[in-house]
Design a protein around this motif. Structure first.
Motif, PDB file in Angstrom:
ATOM      1  N   ILE A 364       7.471  -1.841  -3.149  1.00 34.37           N
ATOM      2  CA  ILE A 364       6.460  -1.962  -1.958  1.00 34.37           C
ATOM      3  C   ILE A 364       6.292  -0.426  -1.433  1.00 34.37           C
ATOM      4  O   ILE A 364       7.130   0.459  -1.587  1.00 34.37           O
ATOM      5  CB  ILE A 364       7.127  -2.627  -0.636  1.00 34.37           C
ATOM      6  CG1 ILE A 364       6.909  -4.289  -1.071  1.00 34.37           C
ATOM      7  CG2 ILE A 364       6.085  -2.782   0.498  1.00 34.37           C
ATOM      8  CD1 ILE A 364       5.793  -4.876  -1.755  1.00 34.37           C
ATOM      9  N   SER A 365       5.152  -0.195  -1.074  1.00 36.20           N
ATOM     10  CA  SER A 365       4.790   1.315  -0.596  1.00 36.20           C
ATOM     11  C   SER A 365       4.139   1.133   0.564  1.00 36.20           C
ATOM     12  O   SER A 365       3.452   0.338   1.201  1.00 36.20           O
ATOM     13  CB  SER A 365       3.758   1.775  -1.527  1.00 36.20           C
ATOM     14  OG  SER A 365       3.057   3.095  -1.096  1.00 36.20           O
ATOM     15  N   ALA A 366       4.178   2.290   1.480  1.00 33.11           N
ATOM     16  CA  ALA A 366       3.504   2.854   2.642  1.00 33.11           C
ATOM     17  C   ALA A 366       2.181   2.631   2.488  1.00 33.11           C
ATOM     18  O   ALA A 366       1.408   2.353   3.559  1.00 33.11           O
ATOM     19  CB  ALA A 366       3.841   3.826   3.340  1.00 33.11           C
ATOM     20  N   SER A 367       1.647   2.680   1.304  1.00 32.10           N
ATOM     21  CA  SER A 367      -0.020   2.852   1.203  1.00 32.10           C
ATOM     22  C   SER A 367      -0.555   1.264   1.243  1.00 32.10           C
ATOM     23  O   SER A 367      -1.712   1.147   1.294  1.00 32.10           O
ATOM     24  CB  SER A 367      -0.222   3.450  -0.365  1.00 32.10           C
ATOM     25  OG  SER A 367       0.065   4.840   0.007  1.00 32.10           O
ATOM     26  N   HIS A 368       0.363   0.445   0.975  1.00 30.83           N
ATOM     27  CA  HIS A 368      -0.031  -1.002   1.014  1.00 30.83           C
ATOM     28  C   HIS A 368      -0.552  -1.468   2.364  1.00 30.83           C
ATOM     29  O   HIS A 368       0.227  -1.306   3.411  1.00 30.83           O
ATOM     30  CB  HIS A 368       1.029  -1.735   0.549  1.00 30.83           C
ATOM     31  CG  HIS A 368       1.186  -1.909  -0.990  1.00 30.83           C
ATOM     32  ND1 HIS A 368       2.658  -1.992  -1.435  1.00 30.83           N
ATOM     33  CD2 HIS A 368       0.462  -1.883  -2.210  1.00 30.83           C
ATOM     34  CE1 HIS A 368       2.550  -1.920  -2.918  1.00 30.83           C
ATOM     35  NE2 HIS A 368       1.104  -1.855  -3.115  1.00 30.83           N
ATOM     36  N   THR A 369      -1.623  -1.983   2.586  1.00 32.78           N
ATOM     37  CA  THR A 369      -2.208  -2.327   3.795  1.00 32.78           C
ATOM     38  C   THR A 369      -1.541  -4.049   3.938  1.00 32.78           C
ATOM     39  O   THR A 369      -1.132  -4.505   3.025  1.00 32.78           O
ATOM     40  CB  THR A 369      -3.708  -2.627   3.841  1.00 32.78           C
ATOM     41  OG1 THR A 369      -4.181  -3.187   2.961  1.00 32.78           O
ATOM     42  CG2 THR A 369      -4.323  -0.929   3.613  1.00 32.78           C
ATOM     43  N   ARG A 370      -1.692  -4.613   4.934  1.00 32.52           N
ATOM     44  CA  ARG A 370      -1.169  -5.763   5.219  1.00 32.52           C
ATOM     45  C   ARG A 370      -2.033  -6.732   4.525  1.00 32.52           C
ATOM     46  O   ARG A 370      -1.880  -7.832   3.923  1.00 32.52           O
ATOM     47  CB  ARG A 370      -1.477  -6.269   6.859  1.00 32.52           C
ATOM     48  CG  ARG A 370      -0.829  -7.713   7.129  1.00 32.52           C
ATOM     49  CD  ARG A 370       0.697  -7.911   6.624  1.00 32.52           C
ATOM     50  NE  ARG A 370       1.802  -6.987   7.059  1.00 32.52           N
ATOM     51  CZ  ARG A 370       2.420  -7.191   8.187  1.00 32.52           C
ATOM     52  NH1 ARG A 370       2.173  -8.517   8.549  1.00 32.52           N
ATOM     53  NH2 ARG A 370       3.236  -6.360   8.635  1.00 32.52           N
ATOM     54  N   GLU A 371      -3.326  -6.435   4.483  1.00 30.94           N
ATOM     55  CA  GLU A 371      -4.396  -7.226   3.449  1.00 30.94           C
ATOM     56  C   GLU A 371      -3.874  -7.388   1.940  1.00 30.94           C
ATOM     57  O   GLU A 371      -4.056  -8.244   1.335  1.00 30.94           O
ATOM     58  CB  GLU A 371      -5.833  -6.881   3.467  1.00 30.94           C
ATOM     59  CG  GLU A 371      -6.582  -6.874   4.959  1.00 30.94           C
ATOM     60  CD  GLU A 371      -5.963  -5.975   5.949  1.00 30.94           C
ATOM     61  OE1 GLU A 371      -5.579  -5.018   5.696  1.00 30.94           O
ATOM     62  OE2 GLU A 371      -6.160  -6.430   6.908  1.00 30.94           O
ATOM     63  N   ASP A 372      -3.489  -5.948   1.364  1.00 34.43           N
ATOM     64  CA  ASP A 372      -2.946  -6.031   0.157  1.00 34.43           C
ATOM     65  C   ASP A 372      -1.809  -7.007   0.020  1.00 34.43           C
ATOM     66  O   ASP A 372      -1.580  -7.571  -1.036  1.00 34.43           O
ATOM     67  CB  ASP A 372      -2.331  -4.515  -0.294  1.00 34.43           C
ATOM     68  CG  ASP A 372      -3.807  -3.376  -0.195  1.00 34.43           C
ATOM     69  OD1 ASP A 372      -4.819  -3.727  -0.457  1.00 34.43           O
ATOM     70  OD2 ASP A 372      -3.502  -2.301  -0.091  1.00 34.43           O
ATOM     71  N   LEU A 373      -0.791  -6.892   0.871  1.00 37.07           N
ATOM     72  CA  LEU A 373       0.390  -7.638   0.791  1.00 37.07           C
ATOM     73  C   LEU A 373       0.012  -8.964   0.693  1.00 37.07           C
ATOM     74  O   LEU A 373       0.721 -10.018  -0.106  1.00 37.07           O
ATOM     75  CB  LEU A 373       1.254  -7.139   1.829  1.00 37.07           C
ATOM     76  CG  LEU A 373       1.769  -5.748   1.764  1.00 37.07           C
ATOM     77  CD1 LEU A 373       2.672  -5.546   3.142  1.00 37.07           C
ATOM     78  CD2 LEU A 373       2.513  -5.402   0.699  1.00 37.07           C
ATOM     79  N   ILE A 374      -0.833  -9.520   1.472  1.00 36.69           N
ATOM     80  CA  ILE A 374      -1.053 -10.976   1.862  1.00 36.69           C
ATOM     81  C   ILE A 374      -1.939 -11.185   0.369  1.00 36.69           C
ATOM     82  O   ILE A 374      -1.503 -12.285  -0.179  1.00 36.69           O
ATOM     83  CB  ILE A 374      -2.058 -11.142   2.818  1.00 36.69           C
ATOM     84  CG1 ILE A 374      -1.327 -11.089   4.252  1.00 36.69           C
ATOM     85  CG2 ILE A 374      -2.601 -12.577   2.892  1.00 36.69           C
ATOM     86  CD1 ILE A 374      -2.056 -11.122   5.495  1.00 36.69           C
ATOM     87  N   ARG A 375      -2.540 -10.477  -0.199  1.00 34.71           N
ATOM     88  CA  ARG A 375      -3.331 -10.794  -1.345  1.00 34.71           C
ATOM     89  C   ARG A 375      -2.405 -10.993  -2.680  1.00 34.71           C
ATOM     90  O   ARG A 375      -2.394 -11.946  -3.263  1.00 34.71           O
ATOM     91  CB  ARG A 375      -4.214  -9.707  -1.826  1.00 34.71           C
ATOM     92  CG  ARG A 375      -4.812  -9.750  -3.263  1.00 34.71           C
ATOM     93  CD  ARG A 375      -5.697 -10.955  -3.572  1.00 34.71           C
ATOM     94  NE  ARG A 375      -6.105 -10.920  -4.963  1.00 34.71           N
ATOM     95  CZ  ARG A 375      -6.593 -12.024  -5.571  1.00 34.71           C
ATOM     96  NH1 ARG A 375      -6.496 -13.162  -5.085  1.00 34.71           N
ATOM     97  NH2 ARG A 375      -6.922 -12.153  -6.703  1.00 34.71           N
ATOM     98  N   GLY A 376      -1.386 -10.163  -2.453  1.00 33.58           N
ATOM     99  CA  GLY A 376      -0.145 -10.145  -3.440  1.00 33.58           C
ATOM    100  C   GLY A 376       0.509 -11.307  -3.421  1.00 33.58           C
ATOM    101  O   GLY A 376       0.875 -12.052  -4.636  1.00 33.58           O
ATOM    102  N   LEU A 377       0.955 -11.709  -2.232  1.00 34.38           N
ATOM    103  CA  LEU A 377       1.811 -12.813  -1.898  1.00 34.38           C
ATOM    104  C   LEU A 377       0.897 -14.061  -2.327  1.00 34.38           C
ATOM    105  O   LEU A 377       1.535 -15.151  -2.966  1.00 34.38           O
ATOM    106  CB  LEU A 377       2.136 -12.980  -0.412  1.00 34.38           C
ATOM    107  CG  LEU A 377       3.020 -11.944   0.199  1.00 34.38           C
ATOM    108  CD1 LEU A 377       2.947 -11.838   1.470  1.00 34.38           C
ATOM    109  CD2 LEU A 377       4.451 -12.458  -0.508  1.00 34.38           C
TER     110      LEU A 377
END
Length: 408
Positions: A364-377
Motif C-alpha cells: 500500500i502507498s500514500a499515493s493510493h486514494t480511498r477510491e483506488d483502495l475500494i476499487r482494488g478491494l
C-alpha cells in the motif's frame, strides 16, 4: 524473442505491443516519492545537469561528491546514529557488509525468514550460522544460551563475536519485528544487533524513522542499522548507520565502497529531497500527511480484506500485507484474474516461499486514494470468490451486506 527447446518442441516468446493501465498494488512506493514530486523532481533534475548521471568512479577515487557527504550526514541524523555510509545497491548493502563485520570464529544468529541478501551475506562471511524461529525472542534466547555455553566447534573456546540479525518489517510476512524483546535478549547475552529496515524506514513511525520509533526502542541499542532507498524514498541504493568507528572501518574495508561505482548523484539528491519532505524542511506538511495516509490506507485495506474472509498476514501499520493462496494452481489464476480487471498484484511462490505457502503480496502507498483502495478491494473480492481463496469466515456485517446486494 527468446527460443527454448524442450522434448523436441520449439517455444517462441514474443513481446506484444499491448499495454494496460492498471491500479498498482504491488509497488514498494510506500510514500509516493517514486512519481513526480513538486519538491524532489526539480532538484533531482538540477543535480543531473550539475553532476551528470554517474560519477563513473568508486567512492574512494573520484566518486564522492558534496551530495554523497550530505546524504550520509542526513541519513545518520534521520535514523539517530552518529554516522552513516551509503551504497549504490540495497541488496549489496547486506551481502557485502556482513562478511566485513564478521568472519571465521564468529557466530551469526539469523531470523529464519530473513531476506536472501542477509542469507547470502552470512554464508559469504565464513562465520558459523544459527537460525532462530521467526520473530520468537524466547527461541532466540535458547539459541544464544546454548551457543555461548558450547562455544566454538571442537575447541569450545568463546566466540570472537556474536551478531543477531533481524528485519524491521518482514517483506514476505508483513510482520513487525519484536524488537524491544530481542534487544533485551541481546543485551542480556552481550550480542550485537544488526537491524535491516529496508521495508520499515520511512514507512512506519510517527516521523517515518522506522521500527525503533514505532516500538519505542532507542537507536543507541542497535549496533548496526541498515536500510534501503528503493522503497519509501523513491530512489536506489542502501545505507549502513552506526558508530563513527564502525562507519570509518567499513569505508576502509568494504568492497561495495572501495570497488563499486558510487551512487548516482540524481539518486542521491532524490533521497536528500525525500527526507527533507518527510521532516517538513521543504516548508510544507506534506511529509506528515504522507505518513498519516500510508498508515490509514494500510490499516483500512488490511481490515477490509479480513472482513471479506481472506487470510491476511502481518501487523497493523505495516504497508505490506500478504494474502495467502496456498494452492500453487491459484497463483496464476489470482494474478491473471486481477490483471483482467486492470489491477496489478504481485504473487509469490517457491522458492521465495515454501511450496505450499504461496501468497499474493499487497503493498500500500500514500499515493493510493480511498477510491483506488475500494476499487482494488472490489476486484480482489471478486477474484477471491471465483478461485476460492476466502479461507476464513466472513464478518457478519460484511456477509449481511453482500447477501442484501445479491437480493437487490
Amino acid at each position: 524473442m527468446r527460443i527454448s527447446t524442450r522434448a523436441g518442441f520449439i517455444f517462441a516468446f514474443r513481446r506484444t505491443s499491448k499495454t494496460r493501465r492498471c491500479l498498482n498494488l504491488g509497488s514498494y512506493n510506500y510514500l509516493g516519492f517514486a512519481s513526480s514530486d513538486e519538491y524532489c523532481t526539480p532538484r533531482a533534475i538540477e543535480s543531473l545537469k550539475r553532476y551528470s548521471p554517474s560519477t563513473c568512479s568508486n567512492r574512494v577515487d573520484a566518486g564522492t561528491t558534496n551530495l554523497h557527504t550530505e546524504v550520509e550526514e542526513l541519513v545518520a541524523s534521520f535514523v539517530g546514529k552518529p554516522s552513516a555510509v551509503v551504497f549504490g545497491m540495497g541488496y549489496a548493502t547486506n551481502s557485502a557488509i556482513i562478511p566485513v563485520l564478521i568472519g571465521k570464529g564468529g557466530l551469526i544468529i539469523s531470523d529464519s525468514l530473513n531476506h536472501s541478501s542477509i542469507v547470502n551475506g552470512a554464508r559469504g562471511s565464513g562465520a558459523t550460522i544459527r537460525v532462530f524461529r521467526h520473530n520468537t525472542p524466547l527461541h532466540l534466547e535458547e539459541v544464544l544460551r546454548e551457543a555461548i555455553a558450547e562455544g566454538l566447534p571442537r575447541t569450545h573456546r568463546p566466540w570472537k563475536k556474536i551478531i543477531v540479525i533481524v528485519e524491521g518489517i518482514y517483506s514476505m510476512e508483513g510482520e513487525l519485528c519484536q524488537l524491544p524483546e530481542i534487544v533485551a535478549v541481546c543485551k542480556k547475552y552481550k550480542a550485537y544487533i544488526y537491524l535491516d529496515e529496508a521495508h520499515s524506514i520511512g514507512a512506519v513511525g510517527k516521523s517515518g524513522r522506522g521500527v525503533c520509533e514505532l516500538l519505542g526502542v532507542d537507536p543507541a541499542d542497535i549496533d548496526v542499522m541498515m536500510g534501503t532507498f528503493t522503497k519509501s524514498f523513491g530512489s536506489c541504493g542502501g545505507y549502513i548507520a552506526g558508530s563513527k568507528e564502525l562507519i570509518q572501518y567499513l569505508k576502509y574495508t568494504c568492497p561495495a565502497h572501495l570497488y563499486a561505482t558510487s551512487m548516482s548523484p540524481p539518486a542521491v539528491q532524490q533521497v536528500i529531497s525525500a527526507i527533507k519532505v518527510i521532516l517538513g524542511e521543504d516548508g510544507s506538511n506534506r511529509g506528515a500527511q504522507k505518513l498519516v495516509r500510508v498508515r490509514e490506507n494500510s490499516n483500512f485495506f488490511r481490515s477490509e480484506l479480513k472482513k471479506m474472509g481472506f487470510e491476511v498476514l502481518g501487523d497493523n501499520d505495516s504497508p505490506v500485507m500478504p494474502i495467502m493462496l496456498y494452492n500453487p494452481a491459484k497463483i496464476p489464476a489470482f494474478s491473471r484474474g486481477c490483471l483482467e480487471e486492470d489491477v496489478a498484484v504481485v504473487t509469490v511462490a517457491f522458492p521465495a516461499t515454501p511450496l505450499l505457502l504461496a501468497r499474493a503480496r499487497i503493498c500500500i502507498s500514500a499515493s493510493h486514494t480511498r477510491e483506488d483502495l475500494i476499487r482494488g478491494l472490489e476486484v480482489i473480492s471478486q477474484i477471491g470468490d471465483l478461485i476460492g481463496i476466502k479461507y476464513l469466515p466472513m464478518e457478519p456485517e460484511k456477509q449481511h451486506l453482500e447477501d442484501r446486494e445479491k437480493l437487490e
